[in-house]
Motif scaffolding. Structure first.
Motif, PDB file in Angstrom:
ATOM      1  N   MET A  70       0.839  -1.205   0.000  1.00  0.00           N
ATOM      2  CA  MET A  70       0.000   0.000   0.000  1.00  0.00           C
ATOM      3  C   MET A  70       0.876   1.258   0.000  1.00  0.00           C
ATOM      4  O   MET A  70       0.566   2.231  -0.705  1.00  0.00           O
ATOM      5  N   LEU A  71       1.954   1.242   0.785  1.00  0.00           N
ATOM      6  CA  LEU A  71       2.869   2.385   0.786  1.00  0.00           C
ATOM      7  C   LEU A  71       3.490   2.581  -0.593  1.00  0.00           C
ATOM      8  O   LEU A  71       3.652   3.716  -1.056  1.00  0.00           O
ATOM      9  N   GLY A  72       3.851   1.461  -1.236  1.00  0.00           N
ATOM     10  CA  GLY A  72       4.380   1.549  -2.600  1.00  0.00           C
ATOM     11  C   GLY A  72       3.367   2.132  -3.562  1.00  0.00           C
ATOM     12  O   GLY A  72       3.709   2.950  -4.425  1.00  0.00           O
ATOM     13  N   GLY A  73       2.096   1.740  -3.412  1.00  0.00           N
ATOM     14  CA  GLY A  73       1.040   2.294  -4.262  1.00  0.00           C
ATOM     15  C   GLY A  73       0.851   3.784  -4.048  1.00  0.00           C
ATOM     16  O   GLY A  73       0.722   4.558  -5.000  1.00  0.00           O
ATOM     17  N   ILE A  74       0.855   4.202  -2.775  1.00  0.00           N
ATOM     18  CA  ILE A  74       0.720   5.629  -2.466  1.00  0.00           C
ATOM     19  C   ILE A  74       1.898   6.411  -3.027  1.00  0.00           C
ATOM     20  O   ILE A  74       1.735   7.508  -3.578  1.00  0.00           O
ATOM     21  N   GLU A  79       4.232  10.218  -6.741  1.00  0.00           N
ATOM     22  CA  GLU A  79       5.241  10.544  -7.741  1.00  0.00           C
ATOM     23  C   GLU A  79       4.578  11.031  -9.035  1.00  0.00           C
ATOM     24  O   GLU A  79       5.062  11.960  -9.685  1.00  0.00           O
ATOM     25  N   GLY A  80       3.449  10.405  -9.398  1.00  0.00           N
ATOM     26  CA  GLY A  80       2.740  10.820 -10.603  1.00  0.00           C
ATOM     27  C   GLY A  80       2.199  12.234 -10.494  1.00  0.00           C
ATOM     28  O   GLY A  80       2.357  13.044 -11.410  1.00  0.00           O
ATOM     29  N   VAL A  81       1.554  12.535  -9.367  1.00  0.00           N
ATOM     30  CA  VAL A  81       1.000  13.885  -9.166  1.00  0.00           C
ATOM     31  C   VAL A  81       2.125  14.908  -9.064  1.00  0.00           C
ATOM     32  O   VAL A  81       2.014  16.026  -9.577  1.00  0.00           O
ATOM     33  N   GLU A  82       3.231  14.535  -8.406  1.00  0.00           N
ATOM     34  CA  GLU A  82       4.359  15.455  -8.278  1.00  0.00           C
ATOM     35  C   GLU A  82       4.925  15.809  -9.652  1.00  0.00           C
ATOM     36  O   GLU A  82       5.304  16.957  -9.904  1.00  0.00           O
ATOM     37  N   VAL A 213       5.041  10.358 -20.504  1.00  0.00           N
ATOM     38  CA  VAL A 213       3.578  10.451 -20.364  1.00  0.00           C
ATOM     39  C   VAL A 213       2.990   9.091 -20.017  1.00  0.00           C
ATOM     40  O   VAL A 213       2.163   8.963 -19.101  1.00  0.00           O
ATOM     41  N   VAL A 214       3.396   8.058 -20.751  1.00  0.00           N
ATOM     42  CA  VAL A 214       2.891   6.706 -20.499  1.00  0.00           C
ATOM     43  C   VAL A 214       3.281   6.250 -19.094  1.00  0.00           C
ATOM     44  O   VAL A 214       2.487   5.636 -18.378  1.00  0.00           O
ATOM     45  N   GLY A 215       4.518   6.553 -18.704  1.00  0.00           N
ATOM     46  CA  GLY A 215       4.970   6.182 -17.367  1.00  0.00           C
ATOM     47  C   GLY A 215       4.150   6.844 -16.277  1.00  0.00           C
ATOM     48  O   GLY A 215       3.798   6.212 -15.280  1.00  0.00           O
ATOM     49  N   THR A 216       3.814   8.128 -16.459  1.00  0.00           N
ATOM     50  CA  THR A 216       3.004   8.839 -15.468  1.00  0.00           C
ATOM     51  C   THR A 216       1.611   8.248 -15.382  1.00  0.00           C
ATOM     52  O   THR A 216       1.084   8.012 -14.282  1.00  0.00           O
ATOM     53  N   ALA A 217       0.986   7.989 -16.535  1.00  0.00           N
ATOM     54  CA  ALA A 217      -0.350   7.379 -16.549  1.00  0.00           C
ATOM     55  C   ALA A 217      -0.319   6.000 -15.894  1.00  0.00           C
ATOM     56  O   ALA A 217      -1.226   5.631 -15.133  1.00  0.00           O
ATOM     57  N   ALA A 218       0.735   5.232 -16.169  1.00  0.00           N
ATOM     58  CA  ALA A 218       0.857   3.893 -15.595  1.00  0.00           C
ATOM     59  C   ALA A 218       0.998   3.946 -14.081  1.00  0.00           C
ATOM     60  O   ALA A 218       0.485   3.079 -13.364  1.00  0.00           O
ATOM     61  N   MET A 219       1.676   4.974 -13.567  1.00  0.00           N
ATOM     62  CA  MET A 219       1.826   5.100 -12.117  1.00  0.00           C
ATOM     63  C   MET A 219       0.474   5.266 -11.441  1.00  0.00           C
ATOM     64  O   MET A 219       0.226   4.682 -10.386  1.00  0.00           O
ATOM     65  N   PHE A 220      -0.403   6.066 -12.053  1.00  0.00           N
ATOM     66  CA  PHE A 220      -1.738   6.248 -11.479  1.00  0.00           C
ATOM     67  C   PHE A 220      -2.541   4.950 -11.550  1.00  0.00           C
ATOM     68  O   PHE A 220      -3.221   4.586 -10.583  1.00  0.00           O
ATOM     69  N   MET A 221      -2.463   4.261 -12.681  1.00  0.00           N
ATOM     70  CA  MET A 221      -3.246   3.037 -12.844  1.00  0.00           C
ATOM     71  C   MET A 221      -2.749   1.930 -11.917  1.00  0.00           C
ATOM     72  O   MET A 221      -3.541   1.252 -11.260  1.00  0.00           O
ATOM     73  N   VAL A 222      -1.426   1.766 -11.847  1.00  0.00           N
ATOM     74  CA  VAL A 222      -0.868   0.718 -10.991  1.00  0.00           C
ATOM     75  C   VAL A 222      -1.045   1.080  -9.517  1.00  0.00           C
ATOM     76  O   VAL A 222      -1.522   0.268  -8.714  1.00  0.00           O
ATOM     77  N   GLY A 223      -0.650   2.312  -9.150  1.00  0.00           N
ATOM     78  CA  GLY A 223      -0.778   2.737  -7.759  1.00  0.00           C
ATOM     79  C   GLY A 223      -2.229   2.746  -7.293  1.00  0.00           C
ATOM     80  O   GLY A 223      -2.546   2.253  -6.202  1.00  0.00           O
ATOM     81  N   GLY A 224      -3.123   3.287  -8.126  1.00  0.00           N
ATOM     82  CA  GLY A 224      -4.546   3.286  -7.779  1.00  0.00           C
ATOM     83  C   GLY A 224      -5.100   1.876  -7.695  1.00  0.00           C
ATOM     84  O   GLY A 224      -5.936   1.571  -6.829  1.00  0.00           O
ATOM     85  N   ALA A 275      -1.445  12.854  -0.872  1.00  0.00           N
ATOM     86  CA  ALA A 275      -0.084  12.605  -0.381  1.00  0.00           C
ATOM     87  C   ALA A 275       0.828  13.800  -0.646  1.00  0.00           C
ATOM     88  O   ALA A 275       1.617  14.207   0.224  1.00  0.00           O
ATOM     89  N   LEU A 276       0.717  14.376  -1.847  1.00  0.00           N
ATOM     90  CA  LEU A 276       1.543  15.531  -2.191  1.00  0.00           C
ATOM     91  C   LEU A 276       1.213  16.712  -1.291  1.00  0.00           C
ATOM     92  O   LEU A 276       2.109  17.410  -0.804  1.00  0.00           O
ATOM     93  N   GLY A 277      -0.082  16.938  -1.054  1.00  0.00           N
ATOM     94  CA  GLY A 277      -0.487  18.032  -0.184  1.00  0.00           C
ATOM     95  C   GLY A 277       0.035  17.857   1.236  1.00  0.00           C
ATOM     96  O   GLY A 277       0.540  18.798   1.850  1.00  0.00           O
TER      97      GLY A 277
END
Length: 293
Positions: A70-74, A79-82, A213-224, A275-277
């Motif tokens: 879960m920490l890895g997902g968060i 990282e994606g939002v940042e 771009v693909v990496g950022t989108a993938a971070m949201f999909m995998v982390g979410g 998390a970023l906030g």
């Protein structure tokens, strides 16, 4: 099991490729491959630390695997939002990017500057980045085989670590030399080969942007996805939203399959923003208290 783990960890691959290719940018073209190889060796050393640690946790504290996942997902979501907020949070860095590139080009052209020290700094930075990304990959891979026997866990996690390291740095080596290959082909005599070379030269920068771009989108999909599957309430909510939208809209099977992924991405964006906030606020509070002391 290794195929399932590879699919789940592939979400980090795009970001891993883009980050590592950027880390070795600015190096003398003749030294790019040796630098990539040095970073790859550092990555193998990272895996030699991370894999036994992850397997030890699974053997002696299996209850910790899910919280770590879960920490890895968060962290992936953060990282994606940042990255998305980078332009607003680090305006000075973005504004000085062109100036930094010009200084870097002058440094490479100046024989008086010690480029060996520059390379060492690049390699150290890339290995530090690799450690974080490798930890994410190992934790996600371990999370897919928590119910398997310990022998299977060893085989799957070790296999993923080896495949990802060889695959990532093999591709990074190809990416950083893509412009050199294009230049070489563009100077050949055949017109067809020259066109291929020019296409590679023109396409290399866009490939890097696409990977990012693909990496950022993938971070949201995998982390979410990690968060929605790890929290039962979110998992049921995700399934219900997908089913309700599919029944109301009467959409096809493909979109019905994509809806949970979209929901996972939305959850990832929200979790990353929170998390970023929290981290930004905490950093400011710590800095303010330090100044007062």
């Amino acid at each position: 099991m290794t195929k399932v783990a590879a699919k789940k960890t592939a979400g980090v691959l795009g970001d891993d490729l883009a980050l590592n290719a950027k880390q070795v940018s600015g190096v003398d073209p003749n030294r790019e491959l040796p630098v990539v190889w040095a970073v790859a060796k550092g990555s193998f050393k990272n895996k030699l630390i991370l894999v036994p640690t992850a397997l030890a946790i699974s053997a002696f504290a299996p209850w910790a695997v899910t919280p770590l996942l879960m920490l890895g997902g968060i962290y992936l979501c953060y990282e994606g939002v940042e990255k998305l907020a980078h332009t607003y949070l680090h305006r000075d860095t973005v504004a000085n990017a062109a100036q930094h590139h010009a200084v870097l080009a002058q440094a490479i052209a100046n024989p008086a500057i010690d480029m060996v020290a520059f390379e060492k700094d690049k390699i150290k930075g890339a290995i530090r980045t690799d450690f974080i990304l490798s930890a994410e990959i190992i934790v996600i891979a371990l999370g897919t085989v928590t119910a398997a026997s310990f022998t299977q866990q060893i085989a799957v996690v070790s296999g993923i670590a080896l495949i990802m390291t060889v695959g990532v740095y093999g591709l990074v080596a190809g990416i950083v030399k893509l412009d050199d290959i294009g230049l070489h082909l563009s100077e050949k005599s055949g017109k067809f080969v020259q066109n291929i070379g020019r296409a590679l030269l023109l396409g290399a920068p866009y490939l890097m942007k696409t990977l990012s771009v693909v990496g950022t989108a993938a971070m949201f999909m995998v982390g979410g996805g990690i968060l929605t599957h790890g929290i039962p309430v979110l998992h049921h909510l995700s399934d219900n939203i997908a089913q309700n939208v599919a029944s109301v809209a009467g959409i096809g099977a493909l979109l019905t399959t994509l809806l949970p992924v979209i929901v996972d991405a939305i959850v990832g964006i929200i979790a990353g923003a929170i998390a970023l906030g929290a981290i930004t606020l905490g950093t400011r509070l710590v800095g303010r208290n330090a100044r007062q002391l």
